[in-house]
Scaffold this motif. Structure first.
Motif, PDB file in Angstrom:
ATOM      1  N   ARG A 138       0.808  -1.215   0.000  1.00 17.23           N
ATOM      2  CA  ARG A 138       0.000   0.000   0.000  1.00 17.23           C
ATOM      3  C   ARG A 138       0.846   1.272   0.000  1.00 17.23           C
ATOM      4  O   ARG A 138       0.381   2.321  -0.410  1.00 17.23           O
ATOM      5  N   HIS A 139       2.092   1.193   0.496  1.00 18.84           N
ATOM      6  CA  HIS A 139       2.870   2.405   0.749  1.00 18.84           C
ATOM      7  C   HIS A 139       4.143   2.407  -0.101  1.00 18.84           C
ATOM      8  O   HIS A 139       4.899   1.436  -0.086  1.00 18.84           O
ATOM      9  N   ILE A 140       4.363   3.491  -0.847  1.00 19.58           N
ATOM     10  CA  ILE A 140       5.564   3.623  -1.670  1.00 19.58           C
ATOM     11  C   ILE A 140       6.225   4.964  -1.377  1.00 19.58           C
ATOM     12  O   ILE A 140       5.595   6.025  -1.473  1.00 19.58           O
ATOM     13  N   ASP A 141       7.500   4.920  -1.005  1.00 22.71           N
ATOM     14  CA  ASP A 141       8.318   6.118  -0.842  1.00 22.71           C
ATOM     15  C   ASP A 141       9.193   6.269  -2.080  1.00 22.71           C
ATOM     16  O   ASP A 141       9.865   5.313  -2.484  1.00 22.71           O
ATOM     17  N   ILE A 142       9.213   7.458  -2.665  1.00 22.90           N
ATOM     18  CA  ILE A 142      10.018   7.691  -3.862  1.00 22.90           C
ATOM     19  C   ILE A 142      10.993   8.823  -3.569  1.00 22.90           C
ATOM     20  O   ILE A 142      10.593   9.981  -3.389  1.00 22.90           O
ATOM     21  N   ALA A 143      12.278   8.474  -3.471  1.00 23.09           N
ATOM     22  CA  ALA A 143      13.314   9.422  -3.072  1.00 23.09           C
ATOM     23  C   ALA A 143      13.886  10.116  -4.300  1.00 23.09           C
ATOM     24  O   ALA A 143      14.362   9.460  -5.241  1.00 23.09           O
ATOM     25  N   LEU A 144      13.858  11.454  -4.268  1.00 24.41           N
ATOM     26  CA  LEU A 144      14.219  12.259  -5.441  1.00 24.41           C
ATOM     27  C   LEU A 144      15.243  13.319  -5.077  1.00 24.41           C
ATOM     28  O   LEU A 144      15.217  13.866  -3.973  1.00 24.41           O
ATOM     29  N   PRO A 145      16.091  13.681  -6.005  1.00 18.77           N
ATOM     30  CA  PRO A 145      16.899  14.890  -5.805  1.00 18.77           C
ATOM     31  C   PRO A 145      16.010  16.122  -5.983  1.00 18.77           C
ATOM     32  O   PRO A 145      14.961  16.068  -6.631  1.00 18.77           O
ATOM     33  N   SER A 146      16.444  17.235  -5.421  1.00 21.24           N
ATOM     34  CA  SER A 146      15.605  18.434  -5.422  1.00 21.24           C
ATOM     35  C   SER A 146      15.278  18.932  -6.821  1.00 21.24           C
ATOM     36  O   SER A 146      14.187  19.463  -7.059  1.00 21.24           O
ATOM     37  N   THR A 147      16.214  18.773  -7.755  1.00 19.38           N
ATOM     38  CA  THR A 147      15.956  19.264  -9.116  1.00 19.38           C
ATOM     39  C   THR A 147      14.740  18.580  -9.727  1.00 19.38           C
ATOM     40  O   THR A 147      13.926  19.221 -10.403  1.00 19.38           O
ATOM     41  N   ILE A 148      14.606  17.282  -9.488  1.00 15.93           N
ATOM     42  CA  ILE A 148      13.470  16.535 -10.038  1.00 15.93           C
ATOM     43  C   ILE A 148      12.221  16.758  -9.189  1.00 15.93           C
ATOM     44  O   ILE A 148      11.098  16.834  -9.703  1.00 15.93           O
ATOM     45  N   MET A 149      12.412  16.872  -7.885  1.00 16.44           N
ATOM     46  CA  MET A 149      11.305  17.099  -6.967  1.00 16.44           C
ATOM     47  C   MET A 149      10.481  18.325  -7.356  1.00 16.44           C
ATOM     48  O   MET A 149       9.256  18.364  -7.183  1.00 16.44           O
ATOM     49  N   LEU A 150      11.151  19.349  -7.905  1.00 13.65           N
ATOM     50  CA  LEU A 150      10.483  20.608  -8.218  1.00 13.65           C
ATOM     51  C   LEU A 150       9.686  20.556  -9.512  1.00 13.65           C
ATOM     52  O   LEU A 150       8.918  21.479  -9.793  1.00 13.65           O
TER      53      LEU A 150
END
Length: 673
Positions: free
Chosen positions: A481-493
């Motif tokens: 049910r739960h997914i964490d997706i870790a991103l660098p800030s450039t992509i996060m924005l």
């Protein structure tokens, strides 16, 4: 009573012919007068020379003015403190808003037909001989009542006077159902669990704001009298009598308000025992059915359940009776609590007396609360003691329902997928790393290679990682049910991972949370960030006050050296919101995320006041409410402002995983599988 102790009260409660009738005006005004004139509480004498303390009903503006001036003169003649309350409809006019109380024949918008409360209070506080003025203003626009600073500091007394005001609403905002008067009556009737013998403005305001209906109260305190011993509204009954009975302050307040309406002439006890509650329950059941009887019956039923619940908690799970544990349980069941918790009974009675009316009684809500506490401490939910309690209070069916739902939810939460976009340069990656966590520990790890360095490539590999995790979930007989997706800030924005399509959007199928990828492997010099984030989360969870998010304007974020200094030196420790999208400024995001586990920013247009207000009002439901708002917007409902916001909102399980990753990475390079 000496002259120095003398206190007078005048309550003015008026209807207006041109405005909607205030249905509870009579009860609210009489109850307020009762506590303010009670020798053991407000200790006030009548404010008028003829022995009247209350003017009520269809009052003309001239009549109100005349009575108020008489009360001021009478208080001055006796050297008394004057307590004045204004209940009714209020309007504001003028460039500098001024509150006008509408009398019976007043016309909305016509100042000359109404009572200028600002002038009235200014004249009262400046009158020679009056020891001080305490004002209670329960109207719309109440915060327009205070006299100006110039009026307070000049005049006949040269500022040597005291004024304390308790006001129901900010300027340009409504007050509802005379909630301030009702809540204040309850508080003064019950007292407060502190060591204070007298209840002043600060203490009362703090406890009033703990209730939803009075969260917006506004106060003003001016003290220019060196001889003043401080103004107060009531003697604290708990300081005199303690709090050892079957019912606590919140319960007594709610019960008293109902009984004052049902039995207006009956003296009420300071403390209640269980047998007294049951005797009263039988007496009330024999009365004709009215809305007042029904109100008291509901309160009695809820308080008897609450008393039995407190007994269970104290005997069976005393280790759970801590402020953090109680707050966690209240949040789990969706109960909005603000303010301090003096004892476990505060929380229990809040649940009992604020349950959803659609559920018929407090039993389903109380079952959810008890299960949340027990589950949090890993107690056996089938324990004989808990089931005996559920049977005794008639909550066995809702308790069993909650236990089944809790076990199903726990089963669904056992798996958690973490996916990281491996992007040292901060752009679209060529590989993705994935960890499947089972009960918080790494169950499997995989690396997905040959990823075209583009958004399309990353999304395809993300879907591949989800399908890999789903296949393992099937083998385990569990749900993902739960997914964490870790991103660098450039992509996060510029990317919303919950919108990635795999049939439908991932955010429709899973609880998708974007994360800051640097937390997984902090570089040298930043390995403190995860421990710091856990401490910040603990501080946020332990707060007694409302959400204290700091919203940063663009000018503030441009002053990078000052911002860094504020963050490093602990001057900016709250969750942070940005009023403008950072655009191409990942350095700002990295700076802020290093110091806060909770960061919000607008997805498109600039943030507005309604975004700040929604975050504050719905704090206990965040961050889940963000995804719920996105889902509604995908379906075409654009009514929820939360859908305009993006967020990074860390939780303790995520941070513990990041810290564990860091320990393995930095101390045991060869141990990762």
């Amino acid at each position: 009573m000496t002259a120095a102790d003398r206190r007078h009260v005048l309550v003015i409660a008026t209807q207006c012919e041109a405005m909607p009738d205030l249905e509870d005006l009579d009860t609210a005004a009489r109850s307020l007068v009762a506590v303010l004139t009670d020798p053991g509480i407000g200790a006030c004498s009548p404010g008028l020379p003829d022995g009247q303390s209350l003017l009520l009903g269809r009052l003309g503006a001239d009549e109100i003015w005349a009575a108020a001036r008489t009360a001021v003169s009478h208080a001055a003649h006796k050297g008394a403190t004057l307590v004045m309350a204004f209940l009714g409809h209020g309007m504001v006019t003028g460039e500098h808003p001024t509150l006008y109380l509408l009398g019976w024949k007043s016309v909305d918008g016509r100042a000359s037909s109404a009572v200028n409360v600002k002038d009235l209070l200014g004249q009262a506080v400046d009158h020679l001989g009056v020891r001080g003025v305490v004002g209670i203003v329960d109207t719309c626009n109440a915060a327009a009542a205070p006299p100006s600073v110039e009026a307070l500091t000049t005049g006949a007394r040269g500022g040597r006077t005291s004024l304390h005001l308790l006001m129901a609403s900010p300027v340009q905002q409504n007050a509802y159902d005379l909630d301030l008067s009702k809540a204040l009556t309850r508080l003064l009737t019950t007292g407060v669990a502190t060591g204070e013998t007298h209840l002043g403005l600060n203490t009362l305001t703090r406890h009033l704001r703990a209730a939803d209906a009075t969260r917006r109260v506004v106060t003003l305190s001016y003290d220019g009298d060196s001889k003043s011993d401080g103004l107060w509204l009531g003697q604290n009954r708990q300081a005199a009598h303690g709090s050892t009975a079957a019912v606590g302050p919140r319960g007594i307040g709610d019960l008293t308000a109902g009984l004052l309406a049902l039995f207006p002439d009956r003296p009420l006890p300071v403390e209640w025992t269980t047998s007294m509650l049951r005797d009263l329950q039988r007496e009330v059941a024999a009365l004709p059915v009215t809305h007042r009887r029904i109100r008291v019956e509901r309160a009695l039923d809820s308080l008897i359940v609450a008393e039995r619940t407190v007994a269970l908690l104290r005997s069976f799970m005393p280790k759970q009776l801590s402020t953090p544990a109680l707050r966690r349980a209240l949040k789990v069941i969706g109960t909005h609590w603000r303010g301090p918790l003096a004892e476990e009974r505060d929380a229990v009675e809040f649940v009992a007396l604020n349950h959803p009316r659609s559920e018929g009684s407090c039993r389903p809500a109380m079952a959810r609360f008890v299960v949340a506490l027990a589950h949090d401490a890993a107690y056996d939910l089938d324990a004989v003691e808990i089931r005996a309690w559920a049977s005794e209070v008639g909550a066995l069916l809702p308790y069993n329902d909650v236990v089944l739902a809790t076990r199903e939810t726990s089963r669904q939460r056992r798996l958690r997928l973490v996916v990281r976009l491996d992007s040292p340069a901060g752009d679209w990656p060529e590989t993705l790393s994935a960890w499947l966590l089972l009960d918080g520990d790494v169950h499997l790890r995989a690396v997905f290679t040959e990823c075209p360095p583009s958004q399309t490539g990353a999304e395809a590999k993300l879907v591949e990682a989800v399908e890999w995790a789903e296949a393992e979930a099937v083998d385990l007989g569990l749900d993902l049910r739960h997914i964490d997706i870790a991103l660098p800030s450039t992509i996060m924005l510029r990317w919303a991972p919950e919108e990635v399509l795999n049939g439908t959007r991932l955010g429709e199928q899973y609880e998708v949370r974007p994360r800051w990828s640097i937390r997984l492997d902090p570089p040298a010099g930043m390995r403190w960030i995860n421990k710091h984030a856990r401490a910040r989360l603990s501080a946020v969870a332990a707060r007694d006050t409302d959400c204290a998010t700091t919203w940063l304007l663009e000018d503030r974020t441009r002053q990078r050296d000052r911002l860094m200094d504020d963050l490093r030196n602990g001057r900016l420790t709250t969750p942070i919101g940005l009023m403008k999208h950072p655009r191409e400024d990942p350095e700002l995001m990295d700076l802020l995320l290093a110091f806060t586990p909770i960061l919000m920013w607008p997805a498109g247009p600039d943030g507005r006041a309604e975004h700040c207000a929604q975050v504050e009002a719905r704090w206990d439901g965040l961050p889940a409410a963000f995804l719920a708002a996105y889902r509604a917007r995908w379906k075409g409902d654009r009514s929820d402002p939360l859908a305009d916001l993006r967020s990074i909102w860390d939780d303790d399980e995520w941070l513990r995983f990041c810290i564990g990753r860091g320990v393995r990475s930095h101390n045991s390079p060869g141990s990762a599988k």
